[in-house]
Scaffold this active site. Sequence first.
Site, PDB file in Angstrom:
ATOM      1  N   THR A 124      53.165  37.503  39.921  1.00  0.00           N
ATOM      2  CA  THR A 124      54.374  35.997  40.354  1.00  0.00           C
ATOM      3  C   THR A 124      53.781  34.504  39.825  1.00  0.00           C
ATOM      4  O   THR A 124      54.914  33.589  39.901  1.00  0.00           O
ATOM      5  CB  THR A 124      53.703  35.745  42.125  1.00  0.00           C
ATOM      6  N   ASP A 152      45.206  49.820  30.970  1.00  0.00           N
ATOM      7  CA  ASP A 152      44.916  51.156  29.991  1.00  0.00           C
ATOM      8  C   ASP A 152      45.246  51.779  29.495  1.00  0.00           C
ATOM      9  O   ASP A 152      46.343  52.074  30.226  1.00  0.00           O
ATOM     10  CB  ASP A 152      42.969  51.288  30.320  1.00  0.00           C
ATOM     11  N   LYS A 169      43.255  45.207  38.870  1.00  0.00           N
ATOM     12  CA  LYS A 169      44.263  45.347  38.247  1.00  0.00           C
ATOM     13  C   LYS A 169      43.947  45.814  37.108  1.00  0.00           C
ATOM     14  O   LYS A 169      44.176  45.005  35.928  1.00  0.00           O
ATOM     15  CB  LYS A 169      44.961  44.197  37.996  1.00  0.00           C
TER      16      LYS A 169
HETATM   17  O1  C5P Z   1      43.622  31.444  48.903  1.00  0.00           O
HETATM   18  P1  C5P Z   1      44.360  31.632  48.861  1.00  0.00           P
HETATM   19  O2  C5P Z   1      45.079  32.895  50.046  1.00  0.00           O
HETATM   20  O3  C5P Z   1      45.762  31.061  47.962  1.00  0.00           O
HETATM   21  O4  C5P Z   1      44.284  33.475  47.724  1.00  0.00           O
HETATM   22  C1  C5P Z   1      45.239  33.839  47.852  1.00  0.00           C
HETATM   23  C2  C5P Z   1      44.418  35.419  47.168  1.00  0.00           C
HETATM   24  O5  C5P Z   1      45.709  36.209  46.599  1.00  0.00           O
HETATM   25  C3  C5P Z   1      44.082  35.008  45.855  1.00  0.00           C
HETATM   26  O6  C5P Z   1      43.104  35.618  45.762  1.00  0.00           O
HETATM   27  C4  C5P Z   1      45.182  35.397  44.925  1.00  0.00           C
HETATM   28  O7  C5P Z   1      44.718  35.351  43.453  1.00  0.00           O
HETATM   29  C5  C5P Z   1      45.549  36.199  44.890  1.00  0.00           C
HETATM   30  N1  C5P Z   1      46.723  36.270  44.418  1.00  0.00           N
HETATM   31  C6  C5P Z   1      48.399  35.371  44.829  1.00  0.00           C
HETATM   32  N2  C5P Z   1      49.493  35.475  44.266  1.00  0.00           N
HETATM   33  C7  C5P Z   1      49.371  36.595  43.968  1.00  0.00           C
HETATM   34  C8  C5P Z   1      49.005  37.475  43.398  1.00  0.00           C
HETATM   35  C9  C5P Z   1      47.073  37.015  44.022  1.00  0.00           C
HETATM   36  O8  C5P Z   1      48.037  34.704  45.109  1.00  0.00           O
HETATM   37  N3  C5P Z   1      50.783  36.835  43.631  1.00  0.00           N
END
Ligand code: C5P
Length: 245
Positions: free
Chosen positions: A127, A73, A70
Amino acid sequence: MSGKENRVIDPKCVIVALDFSDSGEVMELVSGLDAANCRLKVGKELYTHCGPALVERLVADGFDVFLDLKFHDIPNTVAGACAAAADLGVWMVNVHALGGRRMMEAARAALEQKSHRPLLIAVTILTSMGESDLLEIGLSGSAQENVIRLAKLAEQAGLNGVVCSPLEVDVLNQLCGETFGFVTPGIRPVGAQVDDQKRVTTPVDALNAGSDYLVIGRPITAADDPLAALQAINSDIRQSFPITA
Ligand code: C5P
């Protein structure tokens, strides 16, 4: 990313989120996975612990890697960081759309110079941020209005897609062009633990809503048998959609 009419699903649409801090744990998990059936996501925690060597190792093992750092900069710095990601051989890299049009255009231009060109996507609004958080940093309007504005800006800057909630995909799909893609976390197979996710969608529902790639972490990485968990998800998907070669 593929057009949305008569869409077929990528056989590697599942991106396994490697949310670990230790390369040993990662290599143990990954040795049981098949690069033909999934992709991998390396985020800030793992990258900060293990660095580019781990990414290169995963790429050398045949995996498509989404480097989820992400970047946000000044344009010149983000362009350089994206070029470095391309040199690591990653499949996808991302930036914050809040870095603005010139930053995203500079990132895209840097990747256009590369013989190996990763997909470039944007994060719109995290989110984790609610409307009061947005107001506090000076963004008026609802979270969804901000997501839509930033997704369209990313598209205008020539990016390949955005990371978004599966619940946002439907509306973004209607507003963005056919080849603009959607990468969605917050996915849980039927019956899986929700963990700390608030609003979750099943893999098939997310694809039905228009997601192109599904980021899935703990339902696979914390399973007793990660390969079986991945296979069960892929099998559900294959029963519902035609798969491209
Ligand atoms: O374990 P889980 O399926 O919840 O992991 C979801 C992944 O997606 C993690 O790496 C989390 O940081 C990422 N993520 C998220 N929601 C977002 C953006 C990224 O869960 N809005």
